[in-house]
Design a protein around this motif. Structure first.
Motif, PDB file in Angstrom:
ATOM      1  N   THR A   3       0.845  -1.204   0.000  1.00 13.11           N
ATOM      2  CA  THR A   3       0.000   0.000   0.000  1.00 13.11           C
ATOM      3  C   THR A   3       0.883   1.258   0.000  1.00 13.11           C
ATOM      4  OG1 THR A   3      -0.169   0.216   2.406  1.00 13.11           O
ATOM      5  CG2 THR A   3      -1.707  -1.307   1.349  1.00 13.11           C
ATOM      6  N   ALA A   4       0.296   2.350  -0.470  1.00  6.99           N
ATOM      7  CA  ALA A   4       1.010   3.642  -0.559  1.00  6.99           C
ATOM      8  C   ALA A   4       2.371   3.451  -1.223  1.00  6.99           C
ATOM      9  CB  ALA A   4       1.153   4.262   0.833  1.00  6.99           C
ATOM     10  N   ALA A   5       2.328   2.921  -2.447  1.00  5.43           N
ATOM     11  CA  ALA A   5       3.574   2.419  -3.049  1.00  5.43           C
ATOM     12  C   ALA A   5       3.975   3.118  -4.340  1.00  5.43           C
ATOM     13  CB  ALA A   5       3.438   0.913  -3.276  1.00  5.43           C
TER      14      ALA A   5
ATOM     15  N   SER B 108      -2.076   3.516  -4.423  1.00  2.98           N
ATOM     16  CA  SER B 108      -1.725   4.854  -3.951  1.00  2.98           C
ATOM     17  C   SER B 108      -2.872   5.771  -4.355  1.00  2.98           C
ATOM     18  CB  SER B 108      -0.404   5.269  -4.601  1.00  2.98           C
ATOM     19  OG  SER B 108       0.054   6.440  -3.992  1.00  2.98           O
ATOM     20  N   ARG B 109      -2.885   6.983  -3.798  1.00  2.00           N
ATOM     21  CA  ARG B 109      -4.087   7.802  -4.053  1.00  2.00           C
ATOM     22  C   ARG B 109      -4.018   8.544  -5.376  1.00  2.00           C
ATOM     23  NH1 ARG B 109      -2.248  12.554   0.162  1.00  2.00           N
ATOM     24  NH2 ARG B 109      -0.159  12.283  -0.593  1.00  2.00           N
ATOM     25  N   ASN B 110      -2.826   8.663  -5.974  1.00  2.53           N
ATOM     26  CA  ASN B 110      -2.675   9.516  -7.145  1.00  2.53           C
ATOM     27  C   ASN B 110      -2.398   8.674  -8.391  1.00  2.53           C
ATOM     28  OD1 ASN B 110      -1.124  11.080  -9.126  1.00  2.53           O
ATOM     29  ND2 ASN B 110      -1.394  12.746  -7.656  1.00  2.53           N
TER      30      ASN B 110
ATOM     31  N   GLY C 241       1.408   7.159   3.917  1.00  2.00           N
ATOM     32  CA  GLY C 241       2.133   8.425   3.891  1.00  2.00           C
ATOM     33  C   GLY C 241       2.415   8.837   5.331  1.00  2.00           C
ATOM     34  N   GLY C 242       3.472   9.606   5.524  1.00  2.00           N
ATOM     35  CA  GLY C 242       3.788  10.052   6.891  1.00  2.00           C
ATOM     36  C   GLY C 242       2.784  11.102   7.335  1.00  2.00           C
ATOM     37  N   PRO C 243       2.300  11.025   8.582  1.00  2.00           N
ATOM     38  CA  PRO C 243       1.348  12.045   9.050  1.00  2.00           C
ATOM     39  C   PRO C 243       2.018  13.414   9.157  1.00  2.00           C
ATOM     40  CG  PRO C 243       1.915  10.539  10.824  1.00  2.00           C
ATOM     41  CD  PRO C 243       2.623  10.034   9.609  1.00  2.00           C
TER      42      PRO C 243
ATOM     43  N   ASN D 220       4.086  -4.239   8.706  1.00  2.00           N
ATOM     44  CA  ASN D 220       3.725  -2.818   8.805  1.00  2.00           C
ATOM     45  C   ASN D 220       4.995  -1.976   8.764  1.00  2.00           C
ATOM     46  OD1 ASN D 220       0.971  -3.566   9.422  1.00  2.00           O
ATOM     47  ND2 ASN D 220       1.682  -4.054  11.482  1.00  2.00           N
ATOM     48  N   ILE D 221       4.981  -0.948   7.932  1.00  2.00           N
ATOM     49  CA  ILE D 221       6.106  -0.009   7.939  1.00  2.00           C
ATOM     50  C   ILE D 221       5.784   1.048   8.992  1.00  2.00           C
ATOM     51  CG2 ILE D 221       7.509   1.611   6.591  1.00  2.00           C
ATOM     52  CD1 ILE D 221       7.517  -1.282   5.471  1.00  2.00           C
ATOM     53  N   THR D 222       6.618   1.122  10.014  1.00  2.83           N
ATOM     54  CA  THR D 222       6.362   2.123  11.067  1.00  2.83           C
ATOM     55  C   THR D 222       7.469   3.174  11.036  1.00  2.83           C
ATOM     56  OG1 THR D 222       7.393   0.779  12.805  1.00  2.83           O
ATOM     57  CG2 THR D 222       5.012   0.505  12.450  1.00  2.83           C
ATOM     58  N   SER D 223       8.220   3.302  12.100  1.00  4.67           N
ATOM     59  CA  SER D 223       9.235   4.363  12.132  1.00  4.67           C
ATOM     60  C   SER D 223      10.151   4.162  13.331  1.00  4.67           C
ATOM     61  CB  SER D 223       8.536   5.719  12.268  1.00  4.67           C
ATOM     62  OG  SER D 223       9.482   6.725  12.523  1.00  4.67           O
TER      63      SER D 223
ATOM     64  N   TYR E 162      16.235   7.317   9.302  1.00  2.00           N
ATOM     65  CA  TYR E 162      16.206   8.364   8.275  1.00  2.00           C
ATOM     66  C   TYR E 162      16.596   7.779   6.913  1.00  2.00           C
ATOM     67  CZ  TYR E 162      15.771  11.340  12.315  1.00  2.00           C
ATOM     68  OH  TYR E 162      15.316  11.903  13.484  1.00  2.00           O
ATOM     69  N   THR E 163      15.615   7.751   6.027  1.00  2.00           N
ATOM     70  CA  THR E 163      15.776   7.101   4.733  1.00  2.00           C
ATOM     71  C   THR E 163      15.509   8.134   3.647  1.00  2.00           C
ATOM     72  OG1 THR E 163      14.837   5.143   5.801  1.00  2.00           O
ATOM     73  CG2 THR E 163      14.992   5.086   3.400  1.00  2.00           C
ATOM     74  N   LEU E 164      16.400   8.209   2.675  1.00  2.00           N
ATOM     75  CA  LEU E 164      16.297   9.293   1.697  1.00  2.00           C
ATOM     76  C   LEU E 164      15.160   9.050   0.691  1.00  2.00           C
ATOM     77  CD1 LEU E 164      17.344  12.005   1.026  1.00  2.00           C
ATOM     78  CD2 LEU E 164      19.073  10.975  -0.448  1.00  2.00           C
ATOM     79  N   THR E 165      14.014   9.651   0.989  1.00  2.00           N
ATOM     80  CA  THR E 165      12.830   9.582   0.120  1.00  2.00           C
ATOM     81  C   THR E 165      12.228  10.988   0.075  1.00  2.00           C
ATOM     82  OG1 THR E 165      11.321   9.230   1.954  1.00  2.00           O
ATOM     83  CG2 THR E 165      12.269   7.248   0.978  1.00  2.00           C
ATOM     84  N   SER E 166      11.146  11.128  -0.701  1.00  2.00           N
ATOM     85  CA  SER E 166      10.537  12.461  -0.772  1.00  2.00           C
ATOM     86  C   SER E 166       9.976  12.896   0.586  1.00  2.00           C
ATOM     87  CB  SER E 166       9.461  12.530  -1.861  1.00  2.00           C
ATOM     88  OG  SER E 166       8.622  11.442  -1.777  1.00  2.00           O
ATOM     89  N   ARG E 167       9.543  11.924   1.408  1.00  2.00           N
ATOM     90  CA  ARG E 167       9.050  12.252   2.760  1.00  2.00           C
ATOM     91  C   ARG E 167      10.153  12.947   3.568  1.00  2.00           C
ATOM     92  NH1 ARG E 167       5.465  13.110   7.038  1.00  2.00           N
ATOM     93  NH2 ARG E 167       6.107  12.053   8.915  1.00  2.00           N
ATOM     94  N   LEU E 168      11.344  12.376   3.559  1.00  2.00           N
ATOM     95  CA  LEU E 168      12.434  12.954   4.352  1.00  2.00           C
ATOM     96  C   LEU E 168      12.833  14.311   3.778  1.00  2.00           C
ATOM     97  CD1 LEU E 168      14.113  11.997   6.837  1.00  2.00           C
ATOM     98  CD2 LEU E 168      15.972  11.650   5.240  1.00  2.00           C
TER      99      LEU E 168
END
Ligand code: NAD
Length: 263
Positions: A13-15, A38-40, A94-96, A141-144, A189-195
């Protein structure tokens, strides 16, 4: 190492980017049937094209806003009808939104509750009956890192990720005898658009450049670098394998050593 999951059906999900996308690619390389949501729609199509250009099989894709129950039900129905079931579920989201306690309203908490906890609850509820019938299943589950070491300004993530962690541990007690494992992967900390976006937001407030902020994050990690989405994906794929059949109810951090605690 033969992970023995070729031909298993995986829903990530959200992939359409970041960790979710890297995870989908990792499963495709293992010969799994992969569905991503994903939503888009445009982002999904871009991702599917990129995957095809890398000479990998195209994943199935479904537009799904994971904050919406109906979208989740539809996604599970489509994947199940296409492949006859879902063997492996990767609950990513997606990250909140970032924020300190004082600045967050009920609406923000409700949004994050839906996005982080209820999405995992609903997808899990949707796949469990099929997994029980097959006497085999994997849920990751991908958490953090925030489940072990809360991150300043991310109180929504810090709070709700721990709810997912507790749900997974509790549920794993109920599903073990059916050969269904449930685990959490907690990225650092993983280099993605979220970070990148979090760094840009922090830069606006501090007046530093986002490049400087990303470099400081990397410097704080014992390994002196940020993680790569593919590194998270490898762990997720291993946990989904037959070889990891005795690992359940656990949270595995993959953080270059940044979490300071010993457990
Ligand atoms: P990302 O921003 O690169 O990807 C997030 C994905 O979620 C995108 O495909 C986006 O389209 C999708 N998405 C967002 N909202 C959605 C919705 N409502 N419905 C459906 N899809 C939606 O993020 P990432 O860095 O790959 O992070 C993945 C998860 O890991 C996030 O929950 C994030 O908080 C967590 N995490 C990331 C890091 C990191 O450093 N990158 C660290 C710890 C935890």
């Amino acid at each position: 190492m033969d992970l023995k999951i070729d031909n298993k059906t995986v829903l990530v999900t959200a992939a359409s980017s970041g960790i979710g996308k890297a995870t989908a690619i990792s499963f495709l390389k293992e010969g799994c049937n992969v569905a991503i949501c994903s939503r888009n729609k445009e982002n999904l199509l871009k991702t599917v094209t990129e995957i095809a250009e890398a000479n990998l099989p195209e994943p199935a894709w479904i537009v799904c806003d994971i904050n919406k129950e109906k979208d989740i039900e539809n996604t599970i129905r489509v994947v199940t009808e296409s492949y006859g079931g879902i063997d492996i579920l990767v609950n990513n989201c997606g990250g909140p939104p970032a924020g300190y306690f004082e600045n967050l309203k009920d609406e923000d908490w409700k949004f994050a509750f839906n996005q982080v906890l209820m999405s995992a609850v609903r997808f899990t509820r949707g796949v469990l009956p099929g997994m029980k019938k097959n006497n085999w299943g994997r849920i990751i589950n991908i958490t953090s890192l925030s489940v072990k070491q809360p991150v300043d300004n991310l109180i929504l993530s810090n709070s709700l990720r721990n709810a997912v962690t507790a749900m997974a541990k509790t549920l794993s007690n109920e599903t073990g005898e059916k050969n269904i494992t449930i685990n959490n992967v907690a990225p650092g900390y993983t280099l993605t658009s979220r970070l990148y976006e979090l760094a840009v937001e922090k830069a606006k407030k501090s007046g530093e450049s986002h490049e400087h902020i990303l470099a400081s994050m990397a410097n704080a990690v014992p390994m002196k670098r940020l993680g790569k989405p593919e590194e998270i994906a490898s762990l997720v794929t291993f946990l989904a394998s037959d070889l990891a059949g005795y690992i359940t109810g656990t949270t595995i951090q993959i953080d270059g050593g940044i979490i300071k605690s010993t457990y």
